[in-house]
Design a protein around this motif. Structure first.
Motif, short mmCIF file in Angstrom:
data_model
loop_
_atom_site.label_atom_id
_atom_site.label_comp_id
_atom_site.label_asym_id
_atom_site.label_seq_id
_atom_site.Cartn_x
_atom_site.Cartn_y
_atom_site.Cartn_z
N TYR A 46 23.89 98.34 -4.42
CA TYR A 46 25.06 99.16 -4.71
C TYR A 46 25.24 99.39 -6.21
O TYR A 46 26.32 99.76 -6.65
CB TYR A 46 26.32 98.49 -4.13
CG TYR A 46 26.30 98.39 -2.63
CD1 TYR A 46 26.62 99.48 -1.84
CD2 TYR A 46 25.96 97.21 -1.99
CE1 TYR A 46 26.60 99.41 -0.46
CE2 TYR A 46 25.93 97.12 -0.61
CZ TYR A 46 26.25 98.22 0.14
OH TYR A 46 26.24 98.15 1.50
N ARG A 47 24.18 99.22 -6.96
CA ARG A 47 24.28 99.29 -8.43
C ARG A 47 24.73 100.66 -8.91
O ARG A 47 25.53 100.76 -9.84
CB ARG A 47 22.97 98.88 -9.07
CG ARG A 47 22.74 97.39 -8.91
CD ARG A 47 21.37 96.92 -9.33
NE ARG A 47 21.03 97.32 -10.69
CZ ARG A 47 19.84 97.17 -11.20
NH1 ARG A 47 18.88 96.63 -10.49
NH2 ARG A 47 19.59 97.55 -12.43
N LEU A 48 24.23 101.72 -8.31
CA LEU A 48 24.63 103.06 -8.73
C LEU A 48 26.12 103.27 -8.47
O LEU A 48 26.85 103.77 -9.34
CB LEU A 48 23.81 104.13 -8.01
CG LEU A 48 24.21 105.58 -8.32
CD1 LEU A 48 24.09 105.87 -9.82
CD2 LEU A 48 23.37 106.54 -7.52
N ALA A 49 26.58 102.89 -7.30
CA ALA A 49 28.01 103.03 -6.98
C ALA A 49 28.86 102.23 -7.95
O ALA A 49 29.91 102.70 -8.42
CB ALA A 49 28.27 102.59 -5.54
N GLU A 50 28.44 101.02 -8.27
CA GLU A 50 29.18 100.18 -9.22
C GLU A 50 29.24 100.84 -10.60
O GLU A 50 30.30 100.84 -11.25
CB GLU A 50 28.54 98.80 -9.32
CG GLU A 50 28.71 97.98 -8.08
CD GLU A 50 27.85 96.72 -8.05
OE1 GLU A 50 28.16 95.84 -7.25
OE2 GLU A 50 26.86 96.64 -8.82
N ASP A 75 28.93 100.08 9.75
CA ASP A 75 30.34 99.69 9.84
C ASP A 75 30.88 99.39 8.44
O ASP A 75 30.17 98.83 7.60
CB ASP A 75 30.47 98.47 10.75
CG ASP A 75 31.91 98.11 10.99
OD1 ASP A 75 32.41 97.21 10.29
OD2 ASP A 75 32.53 98.74 11.86
N GLY A 76 32.13 99.71 8.20
CA GLY A 76 32.75 99.46 6.91
C GLY A 76 32.79 98.00 6.53
O GLY A 76 32.85 97.66 5.34
N ALA A 77 32.75 97.11 7.50
CA ALA A 77 32.77 95.67 7.23
C ALA A 77 31.51 95.22 6.49
O ALA A 77 31.49 94.15 5.89
CB ALA A 77 32.93 94.90 8.53
N VAL A 78 30.46 96.02 6.52
CA VAL A 78 29.20 95.68 5.87
C VAL A 78 29.28 95.89 4.35
O VAL A 78 28.59 95.24 3.59
CB VAL A 78 28.04 96.51 6.47
CG1 VAL A 78 26.73 96.26 5.75
CG2 VAL A 78 27.89 96.22 7.95
N LEU A 79 30.16 96.78 3.91
CA LEU A 79 30.28 97.05 2.49
C LEU A 79 30.88 95.85 1.77
O LEU A 79 31.79 95.19 2.29
CB LEU A 79 31.17 98.27 2.26
CG LEU A 79 30.65 99.60 2.79
CD1 LEU A 79 31.69 100.70 2.58
CD2 LEU A 79 29.34 99.97 2.12
N PRO A 105 33.23 93.61 -0.66
CA PRO A 105 34.68 93.72 -0.87
C PRO A 105 35.06 94.62 -2.04
O PRO A 105 36.11 95.25 -2.01
CB PRO A 105 35.12 92.28 -1.12
CG PRO A 105 34.05 91.44 -0.52
CD PRO A 105 32.78 92.23 -0.62
N GLY A 106 34.24 94.71 -3.07
CA GLY A 106 34.56 95.54 -4.23
C GLY A 106 34.66 97.02 -3.93
O GLY A 106 35.14 97.79 -4.74
N PHE A 107 34.21 97.41 -2.75
CA PHE A 107 34.24 98.82 -2.36
C PHE A 107 35.29 99.10 -1.29
O PHE A 107 35.27 100.16 -0.67
CB PHE A 107 32.86 99.26 -1.85
CG PHE A 107 31.78 99.14 -2.88
CD1 PHE A 107 31.79 99.94 -4.01
CD2 PHE A 107 30.75 98.23 -2.73
CE1 PHE A 107 30.79 99.84 -4.97
CE2 PHE A 107 29.75 98.11 -3.68
CZ PHE A 107 29.77 98.92 -4.80
N SER A 108 36.21 98.20 -1.11
CA SER A 108 37.19 98.36 -0.02
C SER A 108 38.07 99.60 -0.20
O SER A 108 38.52 100.16 0.79
CB SER A 108 38.06 97.11 0.10
OG SER A 108 38.79 96.90 -1.09
N GLY A 109 38.29 100.04 -1.43
CA GLY A 109 39.13 101.22 -1.65
C GLY A 109 38.37 102.52 -1.71
O GLY A 109 38.97 103.58 -1.88
N VAL A 110 37.06 102.46 -1.56
CA VAL A 110 36.23 103.67 -1.64
C VAL A 110 36.27 104.41 -0.31
O VAL A 110 36.08 103.79 0.75
CB VAL A 110 34.77 103.31 -2.00
CG1 VAL A 110 33.88 104.54 -1.94
CG2 VAL A 110 34.70 102.66 -3.37
#
Length: 61
Positions: free
Chosen positions: A2-6, A22-26, A28-33
């Motif tokens: 997820y380096r690019l997204a970060e 599933d969103g649960a796989v992302l 925690p730092g991406f919970s608001g994305v």
């Protein structure tokens, strides 16, 4: 993975995930994305992009 997204988030660039997992796989730092599930509906993508353009820091699912 997820380096690019970060990096984009660090620079204040709004992002949206288009994924088949599933969103649960992302992490925690991406919970608001915003996350769209595949197959994407163009209306959903346009709605999320319009919201991000109007409020880049707002994001939200």
């Amino acid at each position: 993975m997820y380096r690019l997204a970060e990096e984009l988030m660090r620079k204040g660039v709004p992002i949206v995930f288009a994924t088949g997992v599933d969103g649960a796989v992302l992490p925690p730092g991406f919970s608001g994305v915003p996350r769209l599930e595949k197959p994407l509906l163009i209306d959903d993508l346009l709605r999320v992009v319009a919201r991000l353009v109007a409020d880049p820091g707002g994001g939200g699912p």
